[in-house]
Motif scaffolding. Structure first.
Motif, PDB file in Angstrom:
ATOM      1  N   ARG A  76       0.506  -0.793  -0.118  1.00 13.02           N
ATOM      2  CA  ARG A  76       0.370  -0.027  -0.096  1.00 13.02           C
ATOM      3  C   ARG A  76       0.888   1.142   0.199  1.00 13.02           C
ATOM      4  NH1 ARG A  76      -3.932  -2.729   4.497  1.00 13.02           N
ATOM      5  NH2 ARG A  76      -5.523  -3.728   2.544  1.00 13.02           N
ATOM      6  N   ILE A  77       1.842   1.383   0.959  1.00  7.61           N
ATOM      7  CA  ILE A  77       2.940   2.042   0.706  1.00  7.61           C
ATOM      8  C   ILE A  77       3.672   2.284  -0.804  1.00  7.61           C
ATOM      9  CG2 ILE A  77       5.498   3.044   1.977  1.00  7.61           C
ATOM     10  CD1 ILE A  77       4.651   2.196   4.662  1.00  7.61           C
ATOM     11  N   PHE A 126      -2.911   4.956 -14.543  1.00  5.25           N
ATOM     12  CA  PHE A 126      -2.624   2.685 -14.129  1.00  5.25           C
ATOM     13  C   PHE A 126      -3.122   2.748 -12.785  1.00  5.25           C
ATOM     14  CE2 PHE A 126       0.194  -0.628 -13.578  1.00  5.25           C
ATOM     15  CZ  PHE A 126       0.588  -0.099 -12.513  1.00  5.25           C
ATOM     16  N   VAL A 127      -1.915   3.661 -12.256  1.00  8.89           N
ATOM     17  CA  VAL A 127      -2.841   3.717 -10.165  1.00  8.89           C
ATOM     18  C   VAL A 127      -4.047   4.104  -9.833  1.00  8.89           C
ATOM     19  CG1 VAL A 127      -2.394   5.086  -8.294  1.00  8.89           C
ATOM     20  CG2 VAL A 127      -0.582   5.115 -10.030  1.00  8.89           C
ATOM     21  N   ALA A 128      -5.209   4.614 -11.097  1.00 11.03           N
ATOM     22  CA  ALA A 128      -6.561   5.017 -10.492  1.00 11.03           C
ATOM     23  C   ALA A 128      -7.232   3.011 -11.140  1.00 11.03           C
ATOM     24  CB  ALA A 128      -7.173   5.384 -11.399  1.00 11.03           C
ATOM     25  N   GLU A 129      -6.653   2.187 -12.289  1.00 14.76           N
ATOM     26  CA  GLU A 129      -7.032   1.329 -12.255  1.00 14.76           C
ATOM     27  C   GLU A 129      -6.534   0.001 -11.399  1.00 14.76           C
ATOM     28  OE1 GLU A 129      -6.380   0.934 -16.277  1.00 14.76           O
ATOM     29  OE2 GLU A 129      -7.651   1.694 -17.099  1.00 14.76           O
ATOM     30  N   PHE A 130      -5.020   0.649 -10.644  1.00 13.93           N
ATOM     31  CA  PHE A 130      -4.005  -0.651 -10.452  1.00 13.93           C
ATOM     32  C   PHE A 130      -4.860  -0.953  -9.091  1.00 13.93           C
ATOM     33  CE2 PHE A 130      -0.535  -3.637  -9.801  1.00 13.93           C
ATOM     34  CZ  PHE A 130      -0.442  -2.893  -8.047  1.00 13.93           C
ATOM     35  N   GLU A 131      -4.819   0.054  -8.253  1.00 13.23           N
ATOM     36  CA  GLU A 131      -5.124   0.107  -7.280  1.00 13.23           C
ATOM     37  C   GLU A 131      -6.118  -0.828  -6.400  1.00 13.23           C
ATOM     38  OE1 GLU A 131      -5.434   3.610  -5.082  1.00 13.23           O
ATOM     39  OE2 GLU A 131      -4.839   3.051  -2.931  1.00 13.23           O
ATOM     40  N   PRO A 132      -7.286  -0.902  -6.736  1.00 11.41           N
ATOM     41  CA  PRO A 132      -8.909  -1.834  -6.011  1.00 11.41           C
ATOM     42  C   PRO A 132      -8.045  -3.261  -6.501  1.00 11.41           C
ATOM     43  CG  PRO A 132      -9.334  -0.791  -8.474  1.00 11.41           C
ATOM     44  CD  PRO A 132      -7.820   0.407  -8.058  1.00 11.41           C
ATOM     45  N   ILE A 146      -5.341  -8.612  -2.392  1.00  9.32           N
ATOM     46  CA  ILE A 146      -5.100  -8.868  -1.013  1.00  9.32           C
ATOM     47  C   ILE A 146      -6.344  -9.465  -0.017  1.00  9.32           C
ATOM     48  CG2 ILE A 146      -5.063  -7.384   1.587  1.00  9.32           C
ATOM     49  CD1 ILE A 146      -3.259  -5.776  -0.761  1.00  9.32           C
ATOM     50  N   ALA A 147      -7.697  -8.705   0.054  1.00  4.40           N
ATOM     51  CA  ALA A 147      -8.629  -9.367   0.506  1.00  4.40           C
ATOM     52  C   ALA A 147      -9.336 -10.529  -0.036  1.00  4.40           C
ATOM     53  CB  ALA A 147     -10.388  -8.503   0.033  1.00  4.40           C
ATOM     54  N   GLY A 187      -8.179 -15.699  -8.309  1.00  5.55           N
ATOM     55  CA  GLY A 187      -6.871 -15.322  -7.810  1.00  5.55           C
ATOM     56  C   GLY A 187      -5.804 -15.569  -9.129  1.00  5.55           C
ATOM     57  N   ARG A 188      -5.954 -16.180  -9.703  1.00  9.14           N
ATOM     58  CA  ARG A 188      -5.170 -16.199 -11.267  1.00  9.14           C
ATOM     59  C   ARG A 188      -5.009 -15.395 -12.114  1.00  9.14           C
ATOM     60  NH1 ARG A 188      -5.352 -20.914 -12.258  1.00  9.14           N
ATOM     61  NH2 ARG A 188      -7.385 -20.801 -13.320  1.00  9.14           N
ATOM     62  N   ASP A 189      -6.829 -14.691 -11.896  1.00 10.38           N
ATOM     63  CA  ASP A 189      -7.093 -14.416 -13.007  1.00 10.38           C
ATOM     64  C   ASP A 189      -7.030 -12.461 -12.347  1.00 10.38           C
ATOM     65  OD1 ASP A 189      -8.151 -15.772 -14.958  1.00 10.38           O
ATOM     66  OD2 ASP A 189     -10.682 -15.714 -13.340  1.00 10.38           O
ATOM     67  N   MET A 190      -6.636 -12.535 -10.651  1.00  8.32           N
ATOM     68  CA  MET A 190      -6.474 -11.356 -10.714  1.00  8.32           C
ATOM     69  C   MET A 190      -5.273 -10.734 -11.065  1.00  8.32           C
ATOM     70  SD  MET A 190      -8.254 -10.858  -6.866  1.00  8.32           S
ATOM     71  CE  MET A 190     -10.345 -11.297  -6.297  1.00  8.32           C
ATOM     72  N   ASP A 191      -4.067 -11.656 -10.705  1.00  8.27           N
ATOM     73  CA  ASP A 191      -2.549 -11.919 -11.242  1.00  8.27           C
ATOM     74  C   ASP A 191      -2.685 -11.740 -12.417  1.00  8.27           C
ATOM     75  OD1 ASP A 191      -1.747 -14.449  -8.525  1.00  8.27           O
ATOM     76  OD2 ASP A 191      -2.037 -12.761  -8.384  1.00  8.27           O
ATOM     77  N   ASN A 192      -2.842 -12.075 -13.358  1.00  7.88           N
ATOM     78  CA  ASN A 192      -3.065 -12.021 -14.535  1.00  7.88           C
ATOM     79  C   ASN A 192      -3.407 -10.806 -14.423  1.00  7.88           C
ATOM     80  OD1 ASN A 192      -1.852 -14.349 -14.814  1.00  7.88           O
ATOM     81  ND2 ASN A 192      -3.895 -15.463 -15.542  1.00  7.88           N
ATOM     82  N   ALA A 193      -5.009  -9.714 -13.888  1.00  9.10           N
ATOM     83  CA  ALA A 193      -4.960  -8.422 -14.044  1.00  9.10           C
ATOM     84  C   ALA A 193      -3.771  -7.613 -14.147  1.00  9.10           C
ATOM     85  CB  ALA A 193      -6.234  -8.423 -14.131  1.00  9.10           C
ATOM     86  N   ILE A 194      -2.953  -7.644 -12.578  1.00 10.78           N
ATOM     87  CA  ILE A 194      -2.208  -7.264 -12.650  1.00 10.78           C
ATOM     88  C   ILE A 194      -1.627  -6.597 -13.253  1.00 10.78           C
ATOM     89  CG2 ILE A 194      -0.727  -7.151 -10.187  1.00 10.78           C
ATOM     90  CD1 ILE A 194      -3.251  -7.814  -8.278  1.00 10.78           C
ATOM     91  N   ALA A 195      -0.848  -8.185 -13.703  1.00 11.24           N
ATOM     92  CA  ALA A 195       0.287  -8.173 -14.459  1.00 11.24           C
ATOM     93  C   ALA A 195      -0.275  -7.291 -15.638  1.00 11.24           C
ATOM     94  CB  ALA A 195       0.652 -10.007 -14.480  1.00 11.24           C
ATOM     95  N   ARG A 196      -1.036  -7.498 -16.755  1.00 14.56           N
ATOM     96  CA  ARG A 196      -1.178  -6.715 -17.576  1.00 14.56           C
ATOM     97  C   ARG A 196      -1.435  -5.202 -17.357  1.00 14.56           C
ATOM     98  NH1 ARG A 196      -5.816 -10.591 -18.717  1.00 14.56           N
ATOM     99  NH2 ARG A 196      -7.299  -9.770 -17.711  1.00 14.56           N
ATOM    100  N   ARG A 197      -1.772  -4.677 -16.349  1.00 15.99           N
ATOM    101  CA  ARG A 197      -1.609  -3.306 -15.638  1.00 15.99           C
ATOM    102  C   ARG A 197       0.101  -3.094 -15.473  1.00 15.99           C
ATOM    103  NH1 ARG A 197      -6.264  -4.466 -17.057  1.00 15.99           N
ATOM    104  NH2 ARG A 197      -7.760  -3.864 -16.280  1.00 15.99           N
TER     105      ARG A 197
END
Length: 603
Positions: free
Chosen positions: A88-89, A107-113, A119-120, A146-156
């Protein structure tokens, strides 16, 4: 110098000074632009570094949670709160860094949520593991969210990196451009100072110097051409000598499948007179059944030529002039021809290799057949030993029982010699019972299924010591048991190994006023553990050491030391089934040391 030349010189001086003033101002502005671009480049690199650290921390956190789900050990997630806070920091830091950057802010606006959702889900996975166990956590993780989230984060992150990399490239280009402009301006400034002194000499000597340079260059190029021509001629001569004198058959083939050249070994191998193969179709060297297929392979090779073996995994054959075929090994290499591409084929006769391979295959088949026969014979022998030992028990019980009944019923009717005969029968029957028991155990050790598990050898050593203490309670025995390791093995079998070795040590130290029995470990190779049982007893002659572990092999008489000669055979059989070995060292009347090795725990 005339007036016109003087005016030209003064004009050049004024022009040079004006150029210096203009270039100095331009250089100043260029340096300012260079510094701004450099600052922007450093900011982009800092943002990329922050994004990389953020992704690395997230991956480490995901890996820790997966490790916790599998192992259930709390140390995997003990640092989870700190890692989440770090994420978060870093996200907030990155958000501040990209405030003036539209693409970075998006990017930050899409990545933060997305990060908070991940994390949740990780927190929920940990909670499921703690509350409902491994299977619930694994089922929760198997949905793929979880894998889909990781893939979405990796794409961003990849998109952000691409934008930043593009910006970095643009800034680097600007830096490079500014650097070149600055260099040019500085060079022009220096040149302006030199112009005044050199312009007249340059104008007067320009043509002369140019002629001298051209003349020297032409002479150098002519010399280089002569050297290159001589080197080329030597290389061609060397190549032809190597080609003709090669111990392998060499054939150069063009795209039309004609033999451009074949060396002496090729003519000899295929049975042709020297020089007669040159210009012939390659079909002359191929068995007829391969020619149509080879035509397609040859065309494909010329489209993508590279050095490689021909027909990998296939049996290749050549055709001699007399019509007989022979096995060959062929290596292909592309060669540049004067007018068309060529392929160099290196051909070897592998008839002897094939014959050797066939001989080895026959030997292997025979060896496998003998191994099967030996295994079958061993199993039959073990079954026979077990059956005989088992079937001997019934008559032996009758001998024991009726001997005891006869002794009780008729002992008073027998004289001393008769009673001695009867005692001899009873003692012999008891010894035979012990022998049968040992034979049954030896057979069982070869046939019973092993149950491998972690085994603490120190515990088994203490158990073996306690098992023999009653028998040796009246003796003075000094024990030394070192720290023993844990191994993988069958606990019942390894207990039998230590009991047999320890009981042997107690038995063969019977004549000592103070017996010394030591149990410990010896230096070993990586991946194995070597243990030993050492005593100061009767010992043995090392020239008979090879007999120690054989069935019914005894180096001492039964009147001196009781036993059946099966105990050490059982030790060796158990150790070998565990993948280890057993051996002994000793000397007559100086004690003995019995060693056994086992695979280390986890190998």
């Amino acid at each position: 110098m005339d007036r016109s030349r003087e005016k030209v010189t003064i004009g050049l001086l004024v022009l040079s000074l004006a150029m210096l003033v203009v270039l100095a101002g331009a250089a100043y502005r260029t340096i300012e632009a260079f510094q701004r671009s450099r600052a922007e480049l450093l900011q982009s690199r800092e943002r990329l570094r922050e994004a990389a650290e953020l992704v690395s921390t997230l991956r480490r956190l995901v890996g820790d949670v997966r490790g916790y789900v599998i192992a259930g050990r709390e140390e995997y997630v003990s640092g989870m709160p700190a890692a989440i806070e770090e994420l978060r920091i870093r996200t907030r830091t990155l958000k501040v860094q990209v405030e003036d950057n539209t693409a970075g802010s998006r990017f930050v606006a899409e990545f933060e949520p997305l990060l908070e959702q991940r994390i949740a889900r990780l927190n929920e996975t940990v909670a499921l593991r703690r509350e409902r166990g491994k299977s619930a956590a694994e089922e929760f993780g198997s949905t793929g969210q979880g894998r889909d989230m990781d893939n979405a984060i990796a794409r961003r992150v990849s998109e952000f990196r691409a934008v930043e990399d593009s910006a970095v490239a643009a800034r680097m280009a600007r830096l490079d451009r500014h650097a070149r402009v600055t260099f040019v301006l500085l060079a022009l400034a220096v040149a302006g100072n030199v112009v005044l002194v050199t312009v007249i000499a340059v104008v007067l000597r320009r043509e002369l110097r140019k002629r001298e340079e051209i003349s020297a260059r032409l002479e150098t190029e002519a010399e280089q051409a002569r050297v290159v021509s001589a080197d080329l001629q030597r290389s061609q001569q060397l190549f032809m000598r190597l080609f003709e004198n090669s111990p392998d058959a060499l054939v150069l083939v063009d795209a039309d499948r004609r033999i451009a050249r074949a060396n002496a070994r090729a003519h000899e191998l295929f049975g042709w007179t020297s020089g007669t193969l040159d210009g012939q179709l390659l079909d002359l060297l191929l068995p007829e059944r391969f020619r149509a297929r080879h035509l397609a392979h040859m065309a494909a090779y010329f489209k993508a030529p590279k050095a490689r073996p021909m027909g990998q995994g296939l049996d290749l054959f050549g055709l001699r002039s007399g019509g007989d075929e022979f096995p060959v090994d062929i290596m292909l290499s592309p060669m540049g021809g004067d007018t068309s591409p060529l392929v160099l084929a290196v051909i070897r006769d592998i008839t002897q290799r094939k014959q050797a391979q066939q001989h080895i295959e026959r030997l292997n088949e025979d060896l496998q057949r003998r191994a099967v026969d030996l295994e079958y014979a061993n199993k039959e022998l073990e079954a026979f030993s077990y059956s005989v030992s088992h079937d001997l028990r019934a008559p032996l019980r009758h001998i024991n029982g009726f001997s005891d009944m006869l002794k009780a019923h008729a002992a008073n009717m027998l004289d001393e010699k008769g009673r001695r005969y009867l005692d001899t029968i009873v003692d012999a029957a008891k010894r035979m019972g012990v022998l049968i028991d040992d034979l049954l155990m030896f057979s069982r050790m070869g046939r019973s299924e092993m149950v491998r598990q972690p085994v603490n050898l120190a515990v088994l050593a203490e158990e073996a010591k306690r098992a023999v203490e009653d028998e040796a309670s009246s003796r003075n025995i000094r024990w030394s048991i070192a720290s023993l390791p844990e191994v993988q093995g069958d606990v019942a079998m390894l207990r039998q190994v230590l009991f047999n070795l320890v009981s042997n040590a107690v038995k063969y130290t019977r004549a000592r006023s103070e017996a010394l029995i030591e149990i410990g470990t010896a230096p070993s190779s990586p991946g194995e553990v070597v243990c030993f049982v050492k005593d100061n007893g009767a010992g043995f002659d090392m020239k008979y050491a090879h007999k120690l572990f054989g069935v019914f092999q005894r180096l001492h008489g039964s009147a001196e030391f009781e036993g059946t000669g099966v105990g050490l055979a059982i030790v060796r059989r158990i150790v070998q089934r565990h993948g280890g070995r057993a051996w002994a060292e000793g000397a007559l009347d100086q004690g003995a040391t019995f060693y056994f090795s086992l695979p280390a725990n986890g190998t």
